[in-house]
Design a protein around this motif. Structure first.
Motif, PDB file in Angstrom:
ATOM      1  N   TYR A   1       0.836  -1.200   0.000  1.00  0.00           N
ATOM      2  CA  TYR A   1       0.000   0.000   0.000  1.00  0.00           C
ATOM      3  C   TYR A   1       0.868   1.246   0.000  1.00  0.00           C
ATOM      4  CZ  TYR A   1      -2.966  -3.580   2.142  1.00  0.00           C
ATOM      5  OH  TYR A   1      -3.623  -4.741   2.433  1.00  0.00           O
TER       6      TYR A   1
ATOM      7  N   VAL B   1      -3.261   0.514  -3.971  1.00  0.00           N
ATOM      8  CA  VAL B   1      -3.112  -0.894  -3.609  1.00  0.00           C
ATOM      9  C   VAL B   1      -2.341  -1.616  -4.701  1.00  0.00           C
ATOM     10  CG1 VAL B   1      -4.376  -3.009  -3.035  1.00  0.00           C
ATOM     11  CG2 VAL B   1      -5.310  -0.777  -2.381  1.00  0.00           C
TER      12      VAL B   1
ATOM     13  N   PRO C   1      -1.047  -4.836  -6.957  1.00  0.00           N
ATOM     14  CA  PRO C   1      -1.721  -6.052  -7.423  1.00  0.00           C
ATOM     15  C   PRO C   1      -1.495  -7.217  -6.458  1.00  0.00           C
ATOM     16  CG  PRO C   1      -0.567  -4.988  -9.236  1.00  0.00           C
ATOM     17  CD  PRO C   1      -0.155  -4.271  -7.979  1.00  0.00           C
TER      18      PRO C   1
ATOM     19  N   GLY D   1      -6.421  -6.088  -4.133  1.00  0.00           N
ATOM     20  CA  GLY D   1      -5.689  -5.891  -5.381  1.00  0.00           C
ATOM     21  C   GLY D   1      -5.892  -7.006  -6.393  1.00  0.00           C
TER      22      GLY D   1
ATOM     23  N   TYR E   1      -4.952  -9.876 -11.223  1.00  0.00           N
ATOM     24  CA  TYR E   1      -4.273  -9.071 -10.218  1.00  0.00           C
ATOM     25  C   TYR E   1      -4.053  -7.687 -10.805  1.00  0.00           C
ATOM     26  CZ  TYR E   1      -3.589 -13.473  -7.888  1.00  0.00           C
ATOM     27  OH  TYR E   1      -3.808 -14.664  -7.269  1.00  0.00           O
TER      28      TYR E   1
ATOM     29  N   SER F   1      -3.736  -3.172  -9.851  1.00  0.00           N
ATOM     30  CA  SER F   1      -3.605  -2.063  -8.918  1.00  0.00           C
ATOM     31  C   SER F   1      -4.960  -1.382  -8.771  1.00  0.00           C
ATOM     32  CB  SER F   1      -2.567  -1.079  -9.457  1.00  0.00           C
ATOM     33  OG  SER F   1      -2.430  -0.004  -8.574  1.00  0.00           O
ATOM     34  N   LYS F   2      -5.304  -1.019  -7.544  1.00  0.00           N
ATOM     35  CA  LYS F   2      -6.559  -0.314  -7.281  1.00  0.00           C
ATOM     36  C   LYS F   2      -6.283   0.827  -6.324  1.00  0.00           C
ATOM     37  CE  LYS F   2      -9.843  -4.083  -7.877  1.00  0.00           C
ATOM     38  NZ  LYS F   2     -10.924  -4.816  -7.196  1.00  0.00           N
TER      39      LYS F   2
END
Length: 171
Positions: A29, A59, A61, A101, A112, A114-115
């Motif tokens: 993170y 976040v 992956p 993620g 997977y 990134s968020k």
């Protein structure tokens, strides 16, 4: 020929480990700010106005979801010394949901990716801005923030420290 296959297998294993390393060996993170620095402005009458920052948790992956629960911070000057040493100035609660993620499609395929969380407010403390201005607005004052996430899957607490520069004027 056997040696070639062993080298190829070792290469493939190293690629797989490198792909997983972002989650397992690095911080899953980060809290990003918009604008990217903490700061303030001062009007002609000397009134300090704190510039509001939108923050969100980025976040990695594969990282687990959870809640960004709280933070603690210290302010350091140009030399790296704490500005308000021994003070209980810097802590707070956030309660922002951190997305997982990854995504699972209806057919069971896992992706997977990134968020980022929903935005929340995180800005410079007024006492810090006043002291920064009183000291002549030095260029290298920083806020060192330790963030705390509680994960959904096993209720672990994950913490990490990030540094944000204080800037005047921040426009």
């Amino acid at each position: 020929m056997v040696m070639g296959w062993r080298l190829f297998a070792a290469f493939l294993i190293s690629l797989v480990l490198a792909a997983c390393s972002d989650v397992f060996f690095h911080q899953p993170y980060r809290v990003l700010l918009e604008p990217s620095q903490l700061g303030y402005e001062v009007d002609d009458q000397g009134k300090i106005t704190i510039v509001g920052n939108n923050a969100y948790v980025q976040v990695a992956p594969g990282a687990p979801g959870g809640y960004l629960e709280r933070y603690e911070y210290v302010v350091v000057d140009d030399s790296g010394s704490e500005v308000f040493a021994g003070s209980s100035l810097g802590s707070g609660f956030v309660a922002v949901e951190v997305p997982e993620g990854r995504e699972v499609s209806q057919d069971g395929q896992v992706r997977y990716l990134s968020k980022k969380s929903d935005p929340f407010r995180f800005s410079l403390d007024g006492r810090v801005a006043a002291e920064h201005l009183n000291q002549g607005a030095p260029l290298n004052w920083r806020v060192q923030v330790t963030w705390f996430v509680r994960t959904f899957n096993n209720d672990n607490e994950i913490s990490w420290t990030q540094e944000y520069q204080i800037k005047y004027p921040l426009q």
